[in-house]
Design a protein around this motif. Structure first.
Motif, PDB file in Angstrom:
ATOM      1  N   ARG A 217       3.157 -23.630 -10.089  1.00  0.00           N
ATOM      2  CA  ARG A 217       4.493 -24.184 -10.329  1.00  0.00           C
ATOM      3  C   ARG A 217       5.135 -23.520 -11.542  1.00  0.00           C
ATOM      4  O   ARG A 217       6.355 -23.377 -11.599  1.00  0.00           O
ATOM      5  CB  ARG A 217       4.430 -25.694 -10.499  1.00  0.00           C
ATOM      6  N   ARG A 218       4.335 -23.118 -12.506  1.00  0.00           N
ATOM      7  CA  ARG A 218       4.867 -22.321 -13.617  1.00  0.00           C
ATOM      8  C   ARG A 218       5.502 -21.049 -13.061  1.00  0.00           C
ATOM      9  O   ARG A 218       6.615 -20.670 -13.452  1.00  0.00           O
ATOM     10  CB  ARG A 218       3.738 -21.977 -14.587  1.00  0.00           C
ATOM     11  N   ARG A 219       4.783 -20.395 -12.167  1.00  0.00           N
ATOM     12  CA  ARG A 219       5.319 -19.176 -11.564  1.00  0.00           C
ATOM     13  C   ARG A 219       6.590 -19.468 -10.771  1.00  0.00           C
ATOM     14  O   ARG A 219       7.548 -18.686 -10.826  1.00  0.00           O
ATOM     15  CB  ARG A 219       4.250 -18.554 -10.654  1.00  0.00           C
ATOM     16  N   ALA A 220       6.610 -20.597 -10.050  1.00  0.00           N
ATOM     17  CA  ALA A 220       7.804 -20.951  -9.279  1.00  0.00           C
ATOM     18  C   ALA A 220       8.999 -21.187 -10.196  1.00  0.00           C
ATOM     19  O   ALA A 220      10.131 -20.786  -9.874  1.00  0.00           O
ATOM     20  CB  ALA A 220       7.525 -22.180  -8.420  1.00  0.00           C
TER      21      ALA A 220
ATOM     22  N   ARG B  38      11.541 -18.418  -9.350  1.00  0.00           N
ATOM     23  CA  ARG B  38      12.439 -18.943  -8.321  1.00  0.00           C
ATOM     24  C   ARG B  38      13.444 -19.955  -8.853  1.00  0.00           C
ATOM     25  O   ARG B  38      14.652 -19.792  -8.698  1.00  0.00           O
ATOM     26  CB  ARG B  38      11.625 -19.593  -7.188  1.00  0.00           C
ATOM     27  N   TRP B  39      12.920 -21.027  -9.414  1.00  0.00           N
ATOM     28  CA  TRP B  39      13.778 -22.169  -9.690  1.00  0.00           C
ATOM     29  C   TRP B  39      14.681 -21.955 -10.897  1.00  0.00           C
ATOM     30  O   TRP B  39      15.867 -22.296 -10.839  1.00  0.00           O
ATOM     31  CB  TRP B  39      12.938 -23.439  -9.843  1.00  0.00           C
TER      32      TRP B  39
ATOM     33  N   VAL C 199      13.999 -17.434 -18.904  1.00  0.00           N
ATOM     34  CA  VAL C 199      12.701 -17.967 -19.314  1.00  0.00           C
ATOM     35  C   VAL C 199      12.033 -16.947 -20.230  1.00  0.00           C
ATOM     36  O   VAL C 199      11.928 -15.767 -19.874  1.00  0.00           O
ATOM     37  CB  VAL C 199      11.777 -18.253 -18.120  1.00  0.00           C
ATOM     38  N   ALA C 200      11.573 -17.406 -21.393  1.00  0.00           N
ATOM     39  CA  ALA C 200      10.839 -16.550 -22.318  1.00  0.00           C
ATOM     40  C   ALA C 200       9.471 -17.155 -22.571  1.00  0.00           C
ATOM     41  O   ALA C 200       9.317 -18.384 -22.648  1.00  0.00           O
ATOM     42  CB  ALA C 200      11.598 -16.415 -23.637  1.00  0.00           C
ATOM     43  N   GLN C 201       8.464 -16.293 -22.668  1.00  0.00           N
ATOM     44  CA  GLN C 201       7.123 -16.740 -23.052  1.00  0.00           C
ATOM     45  C   GLN C 201       7.027 -16.600 -24.567  1.00  0.00           C
ATOM     46  O   GLN C 201       7.269 -15.523 -25.116  1.00  0.00           O
ATOM     47  CB  GLN C 201       6.066 -15.916 -22.344  1.00  0.00           C
ATOM     48  N   ALA C 202       6.690 -17.706 -25.227  1.00  0.00           N
ATOM     49  CA  ALA C 202       6.763 -17.714 -26.681  1.00  0.00           C
ATOM     50  C   ALA C 202       5.727 -18.647 -27.277  1.00  0.00           C
ATOM     51  O   ALA C 202       5.206 -19.544 -26.615  1.00  0.00           O
ATOM     52  CB  ALA C 202       8.156 -18.152 -27.125  1.00  0.00           C
ATOM     53  N   ARG C 203       5.451 -18.428 -28.551  1.00  0.00           N
ATOM     54  CA  ARG C 203       4.549 -19.310 -29.296  1.00  0.00           C
ATOM     55  C   ARG C 203       5.332 -20.525 -29.752  1.00  0.00           C
ATOM     56  O   ARG C 203       6.420 -20.409 -30.322  1.00  0.00           O
ATOM     57  CB  ARG C 203       3.979 -18.563 -30.507  1.00  0.00           C
ATOM     58  N   LEU C 204       4.776 -21.727 -29.508  1.00  0.00           N
ATOM     59  CA  LEU C 204       5.444 -22.958 -29.890  1.00  0.00           C
ATOM     60  C   LEU C 204       4.449 -23.861 -30.618  1.00  0.00           C
ATOM     61  O   LEU C 204       3.435 -24.260 -30.052  1.00  0.00           O
ATOM     62  CB  LEU C 204       5.983 -23.696 -28.660  1.00  0.00           C
TER      63      LEU C 204
ATOM     64  N   ALA D 242      17.113 -31.067 -12.651  1.00  0.00           N
ATOM     65  CA  ALA D 242      17.618 -30.008 -11.772  1.00  0.00           C
ATOM     66  C   ALA D 242      16.464 -29.204 -11.172  1.00  0.00           C
ATOM     67  O   ALA D 242      16.484 -28.848  -9.985  1.00  0.00           O
ATOM     68  CB  ALA D 242      18.570 -29.093 -12.543  1.00  0.00           C
ATOM     69  N   LEU D 243      15.444 -28.913 -11.983  1.00  0.00           N
ATOM     70  CA  LEU D 243      14.274 -28.188 -11.473  1.00  0.00           C
ATOM     71  C   LEU D 243      13.494 -29.046 -10.479  1.00  0.00           C
ATOM     72  O   LEU D 243      12.980 -28.531  -9.479  1.00  0.00           O
ATOM     73  CB  LEU D 243      13.384 -27.762 -12.636  1.00  0.00           C
ATOM     74  N   HIS D 244      13.416 -30.334 -10.740  1.00  0.00           N
ATOM     75  CA  HIS D 244      12.767 -31.248  -9.797  1.00  0.00           C
ATOM     76  C   HIS D 244      13.473 -31.206  -8.440  1.00  0.00           C
ATOM     77  O   HIS D 244      12.824 -31.194  -7.388  1.00  0.00           O
ATOM     78  CB  HIS D 244      12.776 -32.671 -10.351  1.00  0.00           C
ATOM     79  N   ASN D 245      14.796 -31.169  -8.454  1.00  0.00           N
ATOM     80  CA  ASN D 245      15.540 -31.120  -7.197  1.00  0.00           C
ATOM     81  C   ASN D 245      15.223 -29.851  -6.415  1.00  0.00           C
ATOM     82  O   ASN D 245      15.111 -29.880  -5.177  1.00  0.00           O
ATOM     83  CB  ASN D 245      17.045 -31.222  -7.472  1.00  0.00           C
ATOM     84  N   LEU D 246      15.060 -28.728  -7.115  1.00  0.00           N
ATOM     85  CA  LEU D 246      14.680 -27.491  -6.438  1.00  0.00           C
ATOM     86  C   LEU D 246      13.252 -27.575  -5.911  1.00  0.00           C
ATOM     87  O   LEU D 246      12.943 -27.057  -4.831  1.00  0.00           O
ATOM     88  CB  LEU D 246      14.839 -26.309  -7.386  1.00  0.00           C
ATOM     89  N   HIS D 247      12.373 -28.215  -6.674  1.00  0.00           N
ATOM     90  CA  HIS D 247      11.010 -28.453  -6.194  1.00  0.00           C
ATOM     91  C   HIS D 247      11.043 -29.271  -4.909  1.00  0.00           C
ATOM     92  O   HIS D 247      10.300 -28.982  -3.954  1.00  0.00           O
ATOM     93  CB  HIS D 247      10.208 -29.179  -7.278  1.00  0.00           C
ATOM     94  N   CYS D 248      11.909 -30.274  -4.835  1.00  0.00           N
ATOM     95  CA  CYS D 248      12.024 -31.096  -3.624  1.00  0.00           C
ATOM     96  C   CYS D 248      12.479 -30.267  -2.432  1.00  0.00           C
ATOM     97  O   CYS D 248      12.029 -30.489  -1.305  1.00  0.00           O
ATOM     98  CB  CYS D 248      12.985 -32.261  -3.866  1.00  0.00           C
TER      99      CYS D 248
END
Length: 280
Positions: free
Chosen positions: A205-208, A212-213, A221-226, A265-271
């Motif tokens: 789902r991270r990849r999606a 995609r979403w 989307v950025a991969q970062a240290r948090l 909004a991402l949940h709606n795309l998951h649906c």
């Protein structure tokens, strides 16, 4: 169907042949797929991650393919949602760490009906920060391998503290993930997620979300240290996994969030992804 069904190398079974290197050493991989009316959601992402893991661990391709396992489970799956865990071990071998030659992988599948509707918007989660550290394992980073003791310890802590989930940190105090999922933060309309090059799982789902979403919503989307302090300062937090999809976060420590429009909004795309799976 109310109880789990299990198969070992395609045969219904309630026992595991021993010796098995997955049991002895955690020498193996697993995938947890969501079935909706007998169809696997994002099956191609699971197949690709499993194939990479088999290559990294030096397994030959199992005689029983993931497609075959899914088809067998789908024929027995109930209407609605079910979880299918597929475990691939290096199979039997003599005692000792050295892999047997030749290797005959063993494929174990477990099908579990789910009471929760996967398209349901879940109440935003209350998170703690686990005291259990995710160790650096660059050789295994991204893989869904069987060594999950850190997650077991963190889940026990979660139970004791009555959290819904917990943020897991690396040795430097940076967020890696939650116990059973990948973590995302929303900062000024952009998504940030921890890098999994050193430790953690590259979730389907991270990849999606990344591929995609988020692009469908014109979100970068950025991969970062948090750090935890940085997480507490963001506009929104959510996590994702194969069974829950997208779940918003209501609280981490003393920091709380109200509206979670990006997660919604991402949940709606998951649906929509669930609907696209269609009937079996």
């Amino acid at each position: 169907m109310t109880a789990d069904l299990c198969w070992v190398d395609g045969v219904l079974s309630d026992s595991l042949p021993l010796p098995d290197r997955g049991f002895a050493f955690g020498d193996g991989l697993f995938e947890t797929l969501l079935l909706v009316d007998g169809r696997a959601v994002l099956a191609e992402f699971h197949q690709q991650r499993l194939a990479r893991g088999l290559e990294v661990l030096g397994f030959p391709v199992p005689a029983l393919s993931l497609d075959a396992v899914i088809a067998q489970a789908a024929a027995a799956a109930p209407a609605g949602a079910a979880a299918l865990r597929v475990t691939v071990t290096r199979g039997s071998g003599p005692r000792g760490y050295a892999p047997p030659l030749p290797v005959t992988p063993r494929v174990v599948a477990q099908l579990t009906p789910l009471a929760v509707e996967p398209a349901h918007w879940q109440v935003p989660a209350r998170l703690g920060v686990s005291a259990t550290v995710c160790p650096s394992r660059p050789a295994l980073a991204g893989l869904k391998h069987l060594n999950r003791l850190e997650q077991v310890l963190a889940a026990a802590e979660c139970q004791r503290e009555r959290w819904d989930e917990a943020v897991m940190l690396d040795a430097d105090g940076a967020a890696v993930s939650v116990i059973a999922g990948n973590l995302f933060a929303v900062v000024e309309g952009k998504l940030m997620t921890p890098d999994v090059a050193d430790c953690g799982v590259a979730g389907t789902r991270r990849r999606a979300v990344i591929e995609r979403w988020a692009p469908a919503l014109n979100l970068s989307v950025a991969q970062a240290r948090l750090s935890v302090a940085e997480l507490e300062a963001v506009d929104e937090v959510f996590y994702c996994n194969s069974l829950q999809g997208i779940r918003a976060v209501a609280q981490i420590g003393t920091r709380s969030w109200g509206d979670t429009p990006v997660a919604r909004a991402l949940h709606n795309l998951h649906c929509r992804e669930l609907t696209a799976v269609g009937p079996a």
